[in-house]
Design an enzyme around this catalytic site. Structure first.
Site, PDB file in Angstrom:
ATOM      1  N   HIS A  13      -7.474 -16.763 -13.218  1.00  0.00           N
ATOM      2  CA  HIS A  13      -6.489 -17.830 -13.375  1.00  0.00           C
ATOM      3  C   HIS A  13      -6.249 -18.519 -12.032  1.00  0.00           C
ATOM      4  CE1 HIS A  13      -5.813 -14.835 -16.530  1.00  0.00           C
ATOM      5  NE2 HIS A  13      -5.285 -15.786 -17.270  1.00  0.00           N
TER       6      HIS A  13
ATOM      7  N   PRO B 210       2.287  -8.416 -18.654  1.00  0.00           N
ATOM      8  CA  PRO B 210       3.071  -8.741 -19.849  1.00  0.00           C
ATOM      9  C   PRO B 210       4.260  -9.623 -19.433  1.00  0.00           C
ATOM     10  CG  PRO B 210       2.558  -6.396 -19.772  1.00  0.00           C
ATOM     11  CD  PRO B 210       2.192  -6.957 -18.437  1.00  0.00           C
ATOM     12  N   LEU B 211       4.243 -10.863 -19.835  1.00  0.00           N
ATOM     13  CA  LEU B 211       5.180 -11.836 -19.274  1.00  0.00           C
ATOM     14  C   LEU B 211       6.630 -11.447 -19.563  1.00  0.00           C
ATOM     15  CD1 LEU B 211       3.268 -15.155 -20.030  1.00  0.00           C
ATOM     16  CD2 LEU B 211       3.434 -13.905 -17.870  1.00  0.00           C
TER      17      LEU B 211
ATOM     18  N   ASP C 260       6.851 -20.344 -16.810  1.00  0.00           N
ATOM     19  CA  ASP C 260       7.507 -20.661 -18.079  1.00  0.00           C
ATOM     20  C   ASP C 260       7.399 -19.511 -19.076  1.00  0.00           C
ATOM     21  OD1 ASP C 260       8.256 -23.565 -17.742  1.00  0.00           O
ATOM     22  OD2 ASP C 260       6.119 -23.723 -17.343  1.00  0.00           O
ATOM     23  N   GLY C 261       6.226 -18.865 -19.122  1.00  0.00           N
ATOM     24  CA  GLY C 261       6.034 -17.790 -20.087  1.00  0.00           C
ATOM     25  C   GLY C 261       7.002 -16.649 -19.878  1.00  0.00           C
TER      26      GLY C 261
ATOM     27  N   ILE D  34       3.268 -26.493 -18.103  1.00  0.00           N
ATOM     28  CA  ILE D  34       2.001 -26.179 -18.766  1.00  0.00           C
ATOM     29  C   ILE D  34       2.028 -24.747 -19.291  1.00  0.00           C
ATOM     30  CG2 ILE D  34      -0.483 -25.803 -18.395  1.00  0.00           C
ATOM     31  CD1 ILE D  34       0.230 -28.730 -18.579  1.00  0.00           C
TER      32      ILE D  34
ATOM     33  N   HIS E 255      -5.612 -23.272 -16.159  1.00  0.00           N
ATOM     34  CA  HIS E 255      -4.865 -22.021 -16.295  1.00  0.00           C
ATOM     35  C   HIS E 255      -5.749 -20.777 -16.267  1.00  0.00           C
ATOM     36  CE1 HIS E 255      -1.963 -19.045 -17.681  1.00  0.00           C
ATOM     37  NE2 HIS E 255      -2.870 -18.671 -18.577  1.00  0.00           N
TER      38      HIS E 255
ATOM     39  N   ARG F 113      21.550  16.416 -29.197  1.00  0.00           N
ATOM     40  CA  ARG F 113      22.089  15.359 -28.331  1.00  0.00           C
ATOM     41  C   ARG F 113      23.277  15.888 -27.530  1.00  0.00           C
ATOM     42  NH1 ARG F 113      25.950  11.401 -31.886  1.00  0.00           N
ATOM     43  NH2 ARG F 113      26.572  12.912 -33.466  1.00  0.00           N
TER      44      ARG F 113
ATOM     45  N   GLU G 107      17.661  -3.199 -25.383  1.00  0.00           N
ATOM     46  CA  GLU G 107      16.743  -2.072 -25.197  1.00  0.00           C
ATOM     47  C   GLU G 107      15.521  -2.403 -24.347  1.00  0.00           C
ATOM     48  OE1 GLU G 107      19.059  -0.483 -28.710  1.00  0.00           O
ATOM     49  OE2 GLU G 107      18.304  -2.454 -28.091  1.00  0.00           O
TER      50      GLU G 107
ATOM     51  N   PHE H  95      14.782   2.593 -32.193  1.00  0.00           N
ATOM     52  CA  PHE H  95      14.807   1.388 -31.365  1.00  0.00           C
ATOM     53  C   PHE H  95      13.899   1.503 -30.145  1.00  0.00           C
ATOM     54  CE2 PHE H  95      19.295   1.041 -33.212  1.00  0.00           C
ATOM     55  CZ  PHE H  95      18.821   0.376 -34.339  1.00  0.00           C
TER      56      PHE H  95
ATOM     57  N   HIS I  35      17.129   2.734 -39.729  1.00  0.00           N
ATOM     58  CA  HIS I  35      17.468   3.479 -38.514  1.00  0.00           C
ATOM     59  C   HIS I  35      16.717   4.806 -38.399  1.00  0.00           C
ATOM     60  CE1 HIS I  35      20.536   0.499 -38.114  1.00  0.00           C
ATOM     61  NE2 HIS I  35      21.195   1.133 -37.161  1.00  0.00           N
TER      62      HIS I  35
END
Length: 688
Positions: free
Chosen positions: A32, A121-122, A161-162, A193, A268, A364, A418, A444, A480
């Protein structure tokens, strides 16, 4: 080339950065070039005038942290590291994106000095940066004095931007505004862009107003092509704004200087091509036929910057020596934290559970007891919950909230965020001196799978605490109730997934989590109470699986995890009494068990005795350990947890019945296949 209002050398430096950054994709025939060419003026200012760092001491404690959030633009970062005295040669640049190189296709923090976090990973990089800024704020509030500023660094980000489109960045930046992280400064490459084309196709919001609403200090710079004074002034103002994070929206031209691709998405994600690259270099006033060319005066300028930074490091080291003399206990604690060592005797403080004396608890609650036991000594344990503190039970005794007015606090109110929570925890770990933990319901974990994966890839020992770990959570129903989640994490490299069945196994889970500094740990906890296991111990559980109930000459083995172990023990008692001697194996962590010697594994699971696994989760993954499985093959449903366990087959009566069926099956159908009698190939690991 338009008239430039700065010095000739400044422009030559910026253009050299552009050209060397474009050379790397050209050499690799992949990559790039466009973003590095547009962002070069930002990088030039950061590395030559703004940031303090040391290529010779890349882990210097008080360095400014830099995050390239748009990690696809990594050629820019590699160029800057090469020019700035880091261990990155021209040969490394020429080896861009090649197997075994130090210049991979996206930045990898464990591979290249000067890279703080893995980005690509953007949205994750800017989110990690929030964690890095939180780390500095916390350590400064905890250890600095009026005389000694041990921790006093900024965190700088370049993003595109991403990054700002991905939801994770919105989560993280919202919290950053709430916390008033004034030492976080983001340079937003606002080039209009995306991969598909113009941002008008999908991204027309007013980003600046959004960040104002988050509580950020917002500025705009419209020109970095003909001068850098506006950007200098904006960064200075951002540095002076200490009560809120700053973002500077900077209008750039992607692929600046390219004869045919400037300002288009064609710049790009692919090399410029030989002819276009030559034309670009001609525009820059650089030799058209030389790859990775750095003029002597440009390199000398960067060498002078390196010398200045070396002096800064030496001055800080002198200051820290005086700090050690004046505040020896604090300095020793800082050094211990940065080294990742555990105070002697810490693990002896885990609570002990006595069957028949102590009442049964949910796991827990056992997790909370472990936190209460070790958090006073382990001040590096800093974390919290995604707005589920009363359910996750992660608030340890005496904890003070990390807030804008109390950054020394160790309990983080992440809010319902999360994905950002995981990314912030990665940033905290990356800073050094932290063992962050974060918590939510196990289902989650799907929201934060990307952050968990990056913990594992980055070798960050983040502790993930997941409660409500099965259909046993009951009435909240299938939305859940996690089914596939355990296997999703277990299939990931370099993560230990624990599902403790009692307090001994919980203590073992925490102990391994703290010892394994380069491996994240997920501790999955029940909502409902579980009985103590008579045959358990911390020492046994540290092996990942162990014999919890032994018999002479077992004819059947039952393996279970977590809340299913109690009913499995009852079923085994009935089976043994009925003439089928039954061993029970508790397996709190598959990954740790598979690290044990083959001899130990065979002593627990010989492989040629009928073996039934019992876990209220997906069946996948259990075939390597068992001949048959009681597992979930559907989603759950709403109802009391105990009734759901019975309905789906996790009661003692059904386990007993299925155990009998398994034994009878192999009596009628021939020998028991030996699960251990199969080849295990040594699959290739990365060259680094």
């Amino acid at each position: 080339m338009p008239d430039y209002k700065g010095s000739d050398l400044e422009l030559k430096c910026v253009n050299t950065i552009r050209a060397v950054s474009a050379d790397q994709p050209e050499s690799a025939k992949s990559g790039h070039p466009g973003a590095p060419m547009g962002c070069a003026p930002m990088a030039y200012l950061l590395w030559t005038e703004i940031m303090k760092y040391s290529g010779k001491d890349p882990k210097w404690m008080n360095r400014d942290r830099f995050v390239l959030s748009n990690g696809h633009a990594c050629a820019l970062q590699y160029t800057m590291l090469h020019l700035s005295g880091y261990n990155l040669t021209k040969d490394d640049l020429a080896n861009f994106r090649q197997l075994g190189s130090k210049t991979p296709g996206h930045p990898e923090c464990f591979l290249t000095d000067g890279v703080e976090v893995c980005t690509g990973p953007l949205g994750t990089g800017i989110s990690n940066a929030v964690g890095l800024a939180m780390a500095e704020a916390h350590l400064a509030a905890t250890y600095n004095t009026d005389e000694y500023k041990v921790f006093d660094n900024n965190t700088y980000v370049i993003c595109g931007d991403g990054c700002l489109q991905e939801g994770i960045s919105g989560e993280a930046c919202s919290l950053a505004g709430h916390l008033g992280l004034g030492k976080l400064i983001v340079l937003y490459d606002d080039n209009d862009i995306t991969i598909d084309g113009s941002t008008n196709l999908s991204f027309t919001e007013d980003v600046q107003k959004r960040y104002e609403a988050y509580g950020w200090h917002v500025q705009e710079v419209t020109d970095v092509v003909t001068q850098l004074d506006d950007l200098r002034a904006a960064i200075k103002k951002a540095q002076e704004t200490t009560d809120k994070p700053s973002i500077i929206a900077i209008k750039t031209k992607i692929g600046y200087g390219s004869p045919s691709k400037e300002g288009t998405h064609g710049a790009h994600g692919a090399p410029l091509g030989k002819d276009d690259l030559a034309g670009t270099k001609k525009f820059y006033g650089l030799p058209e036929d030389q790859m990775f060319y750095v003029p002597e005066d440009v390199q000398k300028y960067f060498d002078d910057v390196v010398a200045k930074n070396t002096t800064q490091v030496a001055n800080w080291n002198d200051m820290f020596a005086k700090y050690k003399a004046a505040h020896s206990a604090k300095a020793a604690e800082i050094e211990r934290r940065m080294a990742g060592t555990i105070p002697e005797g810490t693990f002896d403080k885990f609570p002990k559970f006595e069957i028949g004396k102590d009442k049964d608890l949910a796991t827990r609650q056992m997790s909370q007891k472990c936190l209460n036991a070790i958090c006073p000594d382990l001040v590096e344990l800093v974390g919290g919950s995604a707005d589920l503190t009363p359910s996750n039970l992660t608030h340890f005794e005496g904890a003070v909230d990390f807030q804008k007015e109390t950054p020394e606090g160790r309990y983080i109110r992440f809010g319902v965020r999360e994905h950002a929570m995981g990314a912030l925890s990665n940033g905290l770990f990356a800073y050094g001196g932290f063992r962050p933990y974060c918590a939510t319901f196990l289902t989650f974990a799907g929201y934060m799978a990307g952050a968990i994966r990056l913990s594992a890839l980055s070798k960050f020992g983040v502790l993930y605490i997941f409660t409500h770990d099965s259909i046993g959570l009951g009435e909240d129903g299938p939305t859940h109730q996690p089914i596939e989640t355990l296997e999703m994490m277990r299939s990931m490299p370099n993560i230990n997934v624990f599902r403790p069945a009692d307090s001994n196994e919980m203590a073992a889970a925490y102990q391994i989590a703290l010892i394994k500094t380069t491996t994240p740990t997920a501790i999955c906890c029940s909502r409902s109470k579980v009985p103590g296991i008579a045959g358990s111990s911390v020492e046994k559980a540290l092996k990942g699986a162990y014999v919890a109930v032994e018999v002479d000459s077992p004819a059947l083995i039952l393996i279970a995890t977590g809340s299913e172990v109690g009913a499995t023990v009852k079923a085994a008692e009935a089976l043994t009494a009925g003439g089928i001697p039954t061993r029970v194996v508790s397996m709190p962590c598959q990954e740790v068990f598979l690290e044990q010697s083959k001899e130990y594994q065979a002593s627990v699971l010989p492989g040629d005795i009928p073996t039934l696994s019992i876990e209220a989760s997906a069946v996948h993954g259990w075939h390597q350990f068992s001949h048959a499985q009681i597992s979930m093959v559907s989603f759950g449903c709403s109802g009391p947890g105990g009734k759901l366990f019975e309905y789906f087959g996790y009661g003692a009566d059904n386990i007993e019945a299925k155990g009998k069926e398994l034994v009878e099956f192999y009596k009628a159908n021939g020998p028991v296949p030996n699960l251990s009698n199969r080849p295990i190939f040594g699959n290739k690991l990365p060259p680094h």
